[in-house]
Design a protein around this motif. Structure first.
Motif, short mmCIF file in Angstrom:
data_model
loop_
_atom_site.label_atom_id
_atom_site.label_comp_id
_atom_site.label_asym_id
_atom_site.label_seq_id
_atom_site.Cartn_x
_atom_site.Cartn_y
_atom_site.Cartn_z
N ILE A 1 0.86 -1.18 0.00
CA ILE A 1 0.00 0.00 0.00
C ILE A 1 0.90 1.24 0.00
O ILE A 1 1.59 1.50 1.00
CB ILE A 1 -0.91 0.03 1.25
CG1 ILE A 1 -1.73 -1.27 1.33
CG2 ILE A 1 -1.83 1.23 1.21
CD1 ILE A 1 -2.53 -1.39 2.60
N PRO A 2 0.98 1.99 -1.09
CA PRO A 2 0.29 1.82 -2.36
C PRO A 2 0.84 0.63 -3.16
O PRO A 2 1.91 0.12 -2.82
CB PRO A 2 0.57 3.14 -3.09
CG PRO A 2 1.89 3.57 -2.54
CD PRO A 2 1.89 3.17 -1.09
N PRO A 3 0.13 0.22 -4.21
CA PRO A 3 0.56 -0.97 -4.96
C PRO A 3 1.79 -0.75 -5.83
O PRO A 3 2.30 -1.71 -6.41
CB PRO A 3 -0.67 -1.29 -5.82
CG PRO A 3 -1.39 0.01 -5.97
CD PRO A 3 -1.18 0.72 -4.66
N MET A 4 2.26 0.48 -5.93
CA MET A 4 3.48 0.77 -6.69
C MET A 4 4.45 1.54 -5.81
O MET A 4 4.03 2.37 -5.00
CB MET A 4 3.15 1.58 -7.94
CG MET A 4 4.38 1.90 -8.80
SD MET A 4 3.95 2.68 -10.38
CE MET A 4 3.50 4.32 -9.83
N LEU A 5 5.73 1.27 -5.96
CA LEU A 5 6.74 2.02 -5.21
C LEU A 5 6.66 3.49 -5.60
O LEU A 5 6.73 3.85 -6.78
CB LEU A 5 8.14 1.48 -5.53
CG LEU A 5 8.45 0.08 -5.00
CD1 LEU A 5 9.70 -0.47 -5.68
CD2 LEU A 5 8.64 0.09 -3.50
N GLU A 6 6.50 4.35 -4.59
CA GLU A 6 6.38 5.78 -4.83
C GLU A 6 7.60 6.50 -4.27
O GLU A 6 8.15 6.11 -3.24
CB GLU A 6 5.12 6.34 -4.17
CG GLU A 6 3.81 5.76 -4.70
CD GLU A 6 3.46 6.26 -6.10
OE1 GLU A 6 4.21 7.10 -6.62
OE2 GLU A 6 2.44 5.82 -6.63
N GLU A 7 8.02 7.57 -4.94
CA GLU A 7 9.19 8.33 -4.49
C GLU A 7 8.88 9.03 -3.17
O GLU A 7 7.79 9.57 -2.99
CB GLU A 7 9.61 9.35 -5.54
CG GLU A 7 10.89 10.10 -5.17
CD GLU A 7 11.38 11.01 -6.27
OE1 GLU A 7 12.29 11.81 -6.01
OE2 GLU A 7 10.84 10.92 -7.40
N VAL A 8 9.84 9.01 -2.25
CA VAL A 8 9.69 9.69 -0.97
C VAL A 8 10.75 10.78 -0.87
O VAL A 8 11.82 10.69 -1.46
CB VAL A 8 9.82 8.71 0.22
CG1 VAL A 8 8.66 7.75 0.25
CG2 VAL A 8 11.13 7.93 0.16
N ASN A 9 10.42 11.82 -0.12
CA ASN A 9 11.33 12.97 -0.02
C ASN A 9 12.55 12.69 0.82
O ASN A 9 13.62 13.23 0.59
CB ASN A 9 10.58 14.18 0.56
CG ASN A 9 9.51 14.69 -0.39
OD1 ASN A 9 9.66 14.61 -1.60
ND2 ASN A 9 8.42 15.21 0.17
N SER A 10 12.39 11.82 1.82
CA SER A 10 13.49 11.63 2.76
C SER A 10 13.51 10.20 3.31
O SER A 10 12.51 9.73 3.87
CB SER A 10 13.37 12.62 3.92
OG SER A 10 14.25 12.29 4.98
N LEU A 11 14.64 9.53 3.14
CA LEU A 11 14.80 8.20 3.73
C LEU A 11 14.86 8.30 5.25
O LEU A 11 14.36 7.41 5.96
CB LEU A 11 16.08 7.54 3.20
CG LEU A 11 16.44 6.16 3.78
CD1 LEU A 11 15.30 5.17 3.58
CD2 LEU A 11 17.72 5.63 3.15
N GLU A 12 15.41 9.40 5.74
CA GLU A 12 15.49 9.58 7.19
C GLU A 12 14.11 9.63 7.82
O GLU A 12 13.89 9.12 8.92
CB GLU A 12 16.27 10.87 7.52
CG GLU A 12 17.75 10.81 7.19
CD GLU A 12 18.44 9.66 7.89
OE1 GLU A 12 18.15 9.42 9.09
OE2 GLU A 12 19.26 8.97 7.25
N TYR A 13 13.15 10.24 7.10
CA TYR A 13 11.78 10.31 7.60
C TYR A 13 11.17 8.91 7.69
O TYR A 13 10.50 8.57 8.67
CB TYR A 13 10.94 11.19 6.69
CG TYR A 13 9.48 11.27 7.09
CD1 TYR A 13 9.10 11.86 8.30
CD2 TYR A 13 8.49 10.74 6.27
CE1 TYR A 13 7.77 11.92 8.67
CE2 TYR A 13 7.15 10.80 6.63
CZ TYR A 13 6.79 11.40 7.83
OH TYR A 13 5.47 11.45 8.20
N ILE A 14 11.43 8.07 6.69
CA ILE A 14 10.93 6.70 6.69
C ILE A 14 11.55 5.92 7.85
O ILE A 14 10.87 5.15 8.54
CB ILE A 14 11.22 5.99 5.35
CG1 ILE A 14 10.51 6.72 4.20
CG2 ILE A 14 10.78 4.54 5.39
CD1 ILE A 14 9.01 6.76 4.32
N LYS A 15 12.84 6.13 8.08
CA LYS A 15 13.51 5.46 9.20
C LYS A 15 12.88 5.87 10.53
O LYS A 15 12.66 5.03 11.41
CB LYS A 15 15.01 5.80 9.20
CG LYS A 15 15.79 5.19 8.05
CD LYS A 15 17.26 5.62 8.12
CE LYS A 15 18.07 5.04 6.99
NZ LYS A 15 19.49 5.49 7.02
#
Length: 257
Positions: A72-86
């Motif tokens: 979710i979502p079904p396609m990989l979407e670009e994110v602004n910051s890897l640090e935010y995901i971490k």
């Protein structure tokens, strides 16, 4: 040898994870999806109107019944910051997994990668969950099964991989190594280094795998850039794009001086 856990444990997945991939042309561009394994068995076929269900092959309906990991979502979407995901993964107590590299221009590949990686994560979760239902083995049973450990499944799998697959695996492990360095996780770093050395040892010398590994585990920022250059050089060799190699080697020399 697919997804690499940057946070969490592949032997005990939580059932919910951020899946990240880097652009094959620019490692600073990161794509992401969120994978969920339903804690309660769910059949999509149950919710389809009879008219639609009649038009779907029975094999596909069976797959819908055995639904595991959902991106979710079904396609990989670009994110602004890897640090935010971490940070999100830490705050939400999610698994965080690196699933490799993907072309920025190929939306179909990004959708397929999200689906396949979610399926793989779901299989890991299912395998872990099945162990919870099994009785604990006795000491005698464990000792009796010990000789099976001599069969190194990882080594056997590496032997069957193509050079492109090995380079792809190294690409994932570079990300894991840098993550371990940033988090000062020496155990993860040593395990990642061991796995990288294993793969590099199976590559032809022309790919300069040893230098790539040394750069990947170098805590200096220059190490990260060198690792990217060695990986790019290896891919150019593999794809026989020889005209671009001198420029990469020049950049490697400048950083190494």
């Amino acid at each position: 040898m697919g997804i690499q856990f940057l946070r969490g444990n592949s032997q005990a997945p939580k059932g919910h994870a951020f899946l990240i991939a880097r652009s094959s042309s620019n490692p600073n561009v990161v794509y992401c999806t969120y994978c969920i394994v339903p804690p309660i068995p769910m059949s999509l076929a149950k919710y389809l109107p009879p008219l639609f269900a009649a038009q779907i092959p029975s094999e596909d309906l069976q797959e819908a019944t055995n639904l595991s990991g959902m991106p979710i979502p079904p396609m990989l979407e670009e994110v602004n910051s890897l640090e935010y995901i971490k940070t999100l993964a830490e705050r939400r107590d999610d698994d965080l997994c690196d699933i490799g590299t993907v072309s920025s221009r190929d939306e179909g590949a990004r959708m397929q990668m999200a689906a396949f990686s979610s399926q793989e994560y779901g299989q890991l979760y299912s395998s872990y969950f099945s162990t919870l239902k099994q009785p604990v083995a006795s000491t005698a049973e464990i000792e009796e099964a010990a000789p099976l450990d001599d069969l190194d499944a990882e080594e056997l799998l590496l032997q069957t991989m193509s050079e492109r697959q090995k380079l792809s695996e190294l690409s994932k492990l570079i990300g894991t190594a840098r993550y371990a360095l940033e988090g000062r996780d020496s155990a993860l770093l040593q395990d990642t280094k061991r796995r990288m050395q294993r793969i590099a040892g199976l590559l032809a010398e022309k790919y300069r795998g040893k230098e790539l590994v040394a750069a990947a585990v170098n805590p200096d920022e220059r190490g990260a850039r060198l690792a990217e250059l060695y990986l790019s050089r290896a891919y150019k060799l593999l794809d026989e794009e020889y005209a671009e190699i001198p420029g990469i080697e020049r950049s490697i020399r400048e950083l190494s001086d």
